[in-house]
Scaffold this active site. Structure first.
Site, PDB file in Angstrom:
ATOM      1  N   GLU A 180     -12.517 -13.526  14.431  1.00  0.00           N
ATOM      2  CA  GLU A 180     -11.789 -14.559  13.704  1.00  0.00           C
ATOM      3  C   GLU A 180     -10.658 -15.086  14.581  1.00  0.00           C
ATOM      4  OE1 GLU A 180      -9.433 -12.943  10.245  1.00  0.00           O
ATOM      5  OE2 GLU A 180     -10.572 -11.148  10.735  1.00  0.00           O
TER       6      GLU A 180
ATOM      7  N   CYS B  72     -12.695 -10.131   8.642  1.00  0.00           N
ATOM      8  CA  CYS B  72     -12.959  -8.818   9.264  1.00  0.00           C
ATOM      9  C   CYS B  72     -14.342  -8.273   8.933  1.00  0.00           C
ATOM     10  CB  CYS B  72     -11.891  -7.824   8.828  1.00  0.00           C
ATOM     11  SG  CYS B  72     -10.233  -8.449   9.057  1.00  0.00           S
TER      12      CYS B  72
ATOM     13  N   THR C  35       1.612  -4.655  11.046  1.00  0.00           N
ATOM     14  CA  THR C  35       0.195  -4.269  11.083  1.00  0.00           C
ATOM     15  C   THR C  35      -0.561  -4.992  12.191  1.00  0.00           C
ATOM     16  OG1 THR C  35      -0.612  -5.982   9.560  1.00  0.00           O
ATOM     17  CG2 THR C  35       0.272  -3.977   8.553  1.00  0.00           C
TER      18      THR C  35
ATOM     19  N   SER D  73      -3.856  -8.973  -1.454  1.00  0.00           N
ATOM     20  CA  SER D  73      -4.988  -8.669  -0.563  1.00  0.00           C
ATOM     21  C   SER D  73      -5.406  -7.205  -0.684  1.00  0.00           C
ATOM     22  CB  SER D  73      -4.653  -9.027   0.890  1.00  0.00           C
ATOM     23  OG  SER D  73      -3.706  -8.129   1.443  1.00  0.00           O
TER      24      SER D  73
ATOM     25  N   HIS E  57     -12.639  -0.141   6.748  1.00  0.00           N
ATOM     26  CA  HIS E  57     -11.901  -1.196   7.448  1.00  0.00           C
ATOM     27  C   HIS E  57     -10.420  -0.844   7.314  1.00  0.00           C
ATOM     28  CE1 HIS E  57     -10.092  -4.873   8.644  1.00  0.00           C
ATOM     29  NE2 HIS E  57      -9.626  -5.127   7.436  1.00  0.00           N
TER      30      HIS E  57
ATOM     31  N   ASN F 144      -4.123  -3.430  13.527  1.00  0.00           N
ATOM     32  CA  ASN F 144      -5.328  -4.060  12.980  1.00  0.00           C
ATOM     33  C   ASN F 144      -6.117  -4.758  14.090  1.00  0.00           C
ATOM     34  OD1 ASN F 144      -7.235  -5.156  11.278  1.00  0.00           O
ATOM     35  ND2 ASN F 144      -5.766  -6.143   9.899  1.00  0.00           N
TER      36      ASN F 144
HETATM   37  N1  CAA Z   1       9.655   5.892   3.648  1.00  0.00           N
HETATM   38  C1  CAA Z   1       8.350   6.134   3.356  1.00  0.00           C
HETATM   39  N2  CAA Z   1       7.529   5.184   2.796  1.00  0.00           N
HETATM   40  C2  CAA Z   1       8.051   3.948   2.539  1.00  0.00           C
HETATM   41  C3  CAA Z   1       9.401   3.645   2.825  1.00  0.00           C
HETATM   42  C4  CAA Z   1      10.211   4.672   3.415  1.00  0.00           C
HETATM   43  N3  CAA Z   1      11.493   4.453   3.704  1.00  0.00           N
HETATM   44  N4  CAA Z   1       9.621   2.365   2.473  1.00  0.00           N
HETATM   45  C5  CAA Z   1       8.456   1.882   1.957  1.00  0.00           C
HETATM   46  N5  CAA Z   1       7.511   2.847   2.004  1.00  0.00           N
HETATM   47  C6  CAA Z   1       6.113   2.770   1.596  1.00  0.00           C
HETATM   48  C7  CAA Z   1       5.931   2.043   0.279  1.00  0.00           C
HETATM   49  O1  CAA Z   1       6.159   2.891  -0.840  1.00  0.00           O
HETATM   50  C8  CAA Z   1       4.482   1.603   0.390  1.00  0.00           C
HETATM   51  O2  CAA Z   1       3.636   2.682   0.123  1.00  0.00           O
HETATM   52  P1  CAA Z   1       2.670   2.632  -1.176  1.00  0.00           P
HETATM   53  O3  CAA Z   1       1.738   1.489  -0.915  1.00  0.00           O
HETATM   54  O4  CAA Z   1       2.008   3.959  -1.184  1.00  0.00           O
HETATM   55  O5  CAA Z   1       3.582   2.373  -2.341  1.00  0.00           O
HETATM   56  C9  CAA Z   1       4.332   1.302   1.890  1.00  0.00           C
HETATM   57  O6  CAA Z   1       5.421   1.961   2.533  1.00  0.00           O
HETATM   58  C10 CAA Z   1       4.443  -0.168   2.222  1.00  0.00           C
HETATM   59  O7  CAA Z   1       5.616  -0.654   1.633  1.00  0.00           O
HETATM   60  P2  CAA Z   1       5.591  -2.039   0.832  1.00  0.00           P
HETATM   61  O8  CAA Z   1       4.423  -2.073  -0.102  1.00  0.00           O
HETATM   62  O9  CAA Z   1       6.926  -2.302   0.277  1.00  0.00           O
HETATM   63  O10 CAA Z   1       5.329  -2.988   2.095  1.00  0.00           O
HETATM   64  P3  CAA Z   1       5.288  -4.557   2.169  1.00  0.00           P
HETATM   65  O11 CAA Z   1       5.035  -5.166   0.855  1.00  0.00           O
HETATM   66  O12 CAA Z   1       6.473  -5.017   2.932  1.00  0.00           O
HETATM   67  O13 CAA Z   1       4.012  -4.767   3.104  1.00  0.00           O
HETATM   68  C11 CAA Z   1       1.642  -5.074   3.144  1.00  0.00           C
HETATM   69  C12 CAA Z   1       2.780  -4.086   2.921  1.00  0.00           C
HETATM   70  C13 CAA Z   1       1.571  -6.048   1.948  1.00  0.00           C
HETATM   71  C14 CAA Z   1       0.337  -4.319   3.257  1.00  0.00           C
HETATM   72  C15 CAA Z   1       1.935  -5.876   4.440  1.00  0.00           C
HETATM   73  O14 CAA Z   1       1.956  -4.999   5.547  1.00  0.00           O
HETATM   74  C16 CAA Z   1       0.953  -6.975   4.705  1.00  0.00           C
HETATM   75  O15 CAA Z   1       1.078  -8.083   4.193  1.00  0.00           O
HETATM   76  N6  CAA Z   1      -0.066  -6.705   5.570  1.00  0.00           N
HETATM   77  C17 CAA Z   1      -1.044  -7.691   5.963  1.00  0.00           C
HETATM   78  C18 CAA Z   1      -2.127  -7.823   4.923  1.00  0.00           C
HETATM   79  C19 CAA Z   1      -3.004  -6.605   4.845  1.00  0.00           C
HETATM   80  O16 CAA Z   1      -3.073  -5.795   5.732  1.00  0.00           O
HETATM   81  N7  CAA Z   1      -3.758  -6.524   3.736  1.00  0.00           N
HETATM   82  C20 CAA Z   1      -4.701  -5.439   3.545  1.00  0.00           C
HETATM   83  C21 CAA Z   1      -5.893  -5.853   2.719  1.00  0.00           C
HETATM   84  S1  CAA Z   1      -6.623  -7.372   3.352  1.00  0.00           S
HETATM   85  C22 CAA Z   1      -7.619  -6.851   4.659  1.00  0.00           C
HETATM   86  O17 CAA Z   1      -7.935  -5.708   4.776  1.00  0.00           O
HETATM   87  C23 CAA Z   1      -8.033  -7.870   5.653  1.00  0.00           C
HETATM   88  C24 CAA Z   1      -7.182  -7.741   6.865  1.00  0.00           C
HETATM   89  O18 CAA Z   1      -7.543  -7.040   7.795  1.00  0.00           O
HETATM   90  C25 CAA Z   1      -5.908  -8.452   6.904  1.00  0.00           C
END
Ligand code: CAA
Length: 395
Positions: free
Chosen positions: A79, A111, A152, A201, A233, A276
């Protein structure tokens, strides 16, 4: 007749950025990245690497060992394509001097595309068992700076051959799949960075995974205990744990944290330090598992879940073949990961902001540490790739 993966090789860029440094720059607790996302480092592609060079470098050991001499199909799954028209696989076809009697095309569905390519390649071989196909999954994952997705990011490629009587993994005939028109992650043609609705997502990933499982299990009659390991994945490595917990819960299985870890053991080590790799990500997990020390997985069944935002998902499975370890490139993979050059925050940002010229004039690109192939320049809107001698410069 068994059909499946006969050889498999992984490559990632030669620069790595530590997420503790990113956490410091973003004023975030590093545990959020290290524990919350399960990520330690991201591989960073320098300006003279792209999906083509990563893919060619992944396939290079297979070429060197004569495993590509008789392929007649090359599927390039990405992609992060470099051209709207020409298949990136054709640059690789040229770099690796592959047979001219060959179908070459690019496959895209976020992906998921490498799994589509694997199934197309398997159908190609099933049509005539003497045939052999090469699948190359290769991507550079890129989000906006300071976006939650930034931590990521990563890049990497996996090249694998698909053949009858495979040496590594024989595919089972069953596959469960699911498609739905959703906007969880996308990248319009005019953007370099992906857009993502992050939390949404992860929910769509899980829902799709469960839809696919129901289809797969309905065909195969298999349950969780029929599998030695599950490869997912991995947009970030903790996604596998979330998915496996949800799968076990949906099946009312007794599965504590220890059992979940056993099912995933060995699958996340490479992703944790590369980030990723989009289309390649599931196959990075598979390579990580096959390369892992410890239990010999011969005759063991693996479950594999492929997810591509937008979205398409697929559960499929395969049985690891006796003697599979002889067909791997384990030492090479470990050395490559251990020898990457660490980046400072400033170097990470400089590379991030580097823009390839788009003016059609003659440009020679600065030379960084790369694998066996690099992007040498762009002239008249044409990319020129070249083979590289060992010992290219560091930053
Ligand atoms: N100590 C330990 N853990 C902590 C922490 C700390 N101080 N602070 C936060 N965390 C934990 C949170 O509790 C959370 O864990 P849980 O999910 O178990 O609750 C984890 O860290 C992440 O924290 P947030 O959920 O607050 O993180 P965020 O909202 O800022 O971002 C995300 C997370 C949405 C995945 C972001 O990284 C993102 O947008 N990533 C890109 C999209 C993605 O990867 N999507 C996955 C599915 S789509 C797909 O698979 C296709 C692809 O390849 C993109």
């Amino acid at each position: 007749m068994n059909i499946g993966i006969d050889s498999i090789s992984f490559y990632t860029a030669q620069y790595a950025f530590d997420l503790e440094k990113l956490a410091e720059a973003r004023s975030v607790d590093p545990k959020k990245y290290l524990q919350g996302l399960g990520q330690e480092r991201m591989s960073v592609a320098p300006p003279d690497e792209d999906a083509v060079t990563l893919g060619a470098s992944a396939a290079h050991p297979l070429r060197r060992d004569g495993k590509l001499d008789d392929i007649d199909l090359l599927l390039f799954a990405t992609e992060s394509g470099v051209d709207q028209s020409k298949a990136g696989g054709l640059f690789i076809h040229g770099l690796l001097d592959l047979p001219s009697r060959c179908r070459v095309l690019e496959v895209k569905q976020a992906c998921y595309s490498a799994t589509a390519a694997l199934q197309l390649a398997a159908a190609h071989v099933r049509g005539s068992p003497g045939r052999k196909a090469l699948v190359i999954a290769s991507d550079v994952a890129r989000y906006e700076l300071e976006n939650p997705g930034e931590a990521t990011q990563g890049c990497g490629a996996v090249a694998f051959t698909v053949a009858a009587d495979p040496a590594v993994l024989a595919l089972d005939p069953e596959a469960g799949y699911h498609a739905e028109d959703v906007m969880d992650f996308w990248r319009p043609n005019y953007r370099r960075e992906a857009l993502v609705d992050g939390k949404y997502s992860t929910r769509v990933y899980i829902d799709t995974m469960l839809h696919c499982w129901r289809d797969y299990a309905g065909q195969s009659g298999r349950g969780l205990e029929d599998f030695e390991r599950f490869c997912y994945h991995l947009p970030f490595s903790r996604m596998a744990e979330k998915a496996q917990v949800r799968l076990a819960r949906a099946l009312h299985a007794e599965a504590d944290g220890k059992r979940i870890e056993e099912w995933l053991e060995g699958t996340r080590e490479y992703a944790r330090v590369t980030g990723n790799c989009y289309a390649a990500s599931l196959y990075v997990a598979l390579t990580s598992l096959l390369d892992a020390p410890g239990k010999d997985l011969a005759q063991c069944r693996l479950g594999l879940f492929s997810y591509g935002s937008g979205c398409v998902g697929e559960w499929f499975s395969g049985v690891v073949q006796p003697g599979y370890r002889q067909a791997l490139y384990t030492q090479q993979h470990r050395a490559m990961l251990a020898n990457r050059e660490p980046l400072t925050y400033r170097q990470y940002e400089d590379i991030y902001h580097f823009l390839l010229p788009e003016d059609g004039a003659d440009h020679v690109l600065p030379q960084y540490r790369t694998g066996p192939y690099r992007l040498a320049g762009i002239s008249n809107h044409k990319r020129t790739y070249e083979a590289v001698d060992e010992g290219t410069p560091s930053l």
